[in-house]
Design an enzyme around this catalytic site. Structure first.
Site, PDB file in Angstrom:
ATOM      1  N   CYS A  30      20.150  27.982  17.946  1.00 13.82           N
ATOM      2  CA  CYS A  30      18.874  27.788  18.634  1.00 13.82           C
ATOM      3  C   CYS A  30      17.774  27.345  17.678  1.00 13.82           C
ATOM      4  CB  CYS A  30      18.460  29.053  19.382  1.00 13.82           C
ATOM      5  SG  CYS A  30      18.401  30.558  18.381  1.00 13.82           S
ATOM      6  N   HIS A  83      16.288  34.913  18.737  1.00 15.75           N
ATOM      7  CA  HIS A  83      16.334  33.740  19.596  1.00 15.75           C
ATOM      8  C   HIS A  83      15.125  32.883  19.254  1.00 15.75           C
ATOM      9  CE1 HIS A  83      17.647  31.229  22.796  1.00 15.75           C
ATOM     10  NE2 HIS A  83      16.654  31.495  23.624  1.00 15.75           N
ATOM     11  N   ASP A  99      13.311  26.635  26.590  1.00 17.34           N
ATOM     12  CA  ASP A  99      14.432  27.450  26.127  1.00 17.34           C
ATOM     13  C   ASP A  99      15.711  26.774  26.603  1.00 17.34           C
ATOM     14  OD1 ASP A  99      16.376  29.302  25.546  1.00 17.34           O
ATOM     15  OD2 ASP A  99      15.476  30.956  26.658  1.00 17.34           O
TER      16      ASP A  99
END
EC number: 3.5.1.122
Length: 207
Positions: A30, A83, A99
């Site tokens: 990520c 994250h 996201d």
């Protein structure tokens, strides 16, 4: 609460990114996915890069619950060690979260994302409460480096296949990911917020 105003703003909003399926994406990377998204925004000039931020979410224990993630269909959260999402503080008066791992819209209005993905700290044991390191996109592009060593097991095998493009590095570093994941405000770049501080700073006035 004037519920129609944010909805109208969201309807008029032009995304800063390509559609989700056209974005650079590698599962479990990520931090690089968001770096590539920042790079895209910088290169396309639709919005000033100064409006965008990389947001690292973690805590001291590296155990954070996030709901509405593709990795966990249904109502339960995923417990990530960290994250990363992109925050666009739109001049139109509403912020948006990008996201690439969520089942929520892409991009998603900030208040909707916070309510559905983070819920509240009140019902979460203190050891799971999330913190947020918010870094300006230009600083993230300039300073972030990862040699991907965190994605190898003790035998040197990849836990998840790495991206096909070269590792991201700077003149000063080949690996500083831990400085971004750290929620120690004395370390690294950007500013560290609690959930309530994050919402107060970037949420809409009527949230």
């Amino acid at each position: 609460m004037e519920g129609d105003v944010p909805a109208a703003a969201a309807a008029r909003y032009q995304p800063a990114s390509p559609p989700r399926d056209a974005c650079v994406y590698n599962s479990c990377y990520c931090e690089e996915n968001i770096w590539k998204l920042c790079e895209y925004i910088k290169n396309h000039d639709q919005y000033p890069l100064e409006e965008c931020y990389a947001v690292f979410i973690s805590n001291e224990r590296k155990m954070i619950p996030i709901w509405k993630q593709q990795a966990r269909p249904g109502d339960g959260p995923v417990i990530w060690d960290y994250h990363v999402v992109l925050l666009h503080v739109s001049s139109g008066g509403q912020s948006f979260i990008y996201d690439l791992d969520t089942v929520l819209p892409f991009p998603c209005p900030f208040d909707t994302y916070v309510e559905d993905a983070f819920k509240s700290d009140e019902d979460i044991h203190p050891q799971f409460r999330r913190k947020f390191r918010v870094i300006r996109a230009d600083s993230y592009l300039k300073n972030f480096a990862s040699d991907r060593s965190h994605m190898k097991d003790s035998s040197g095998n990849w836990r998840e296949p790495p991206p096909s493009y070269p590792c991201i590095e700077t003149g000063d570093s080949k690996m500083n990911l831990n400085d971004f994941i750290s929620m120690d405000p004395e370390v690294g770049w950007g500013a560290v917020y609690s959930l309530s501080e994050f919402v107060h700073r970037f949420g809409s006035q009527n949230y």
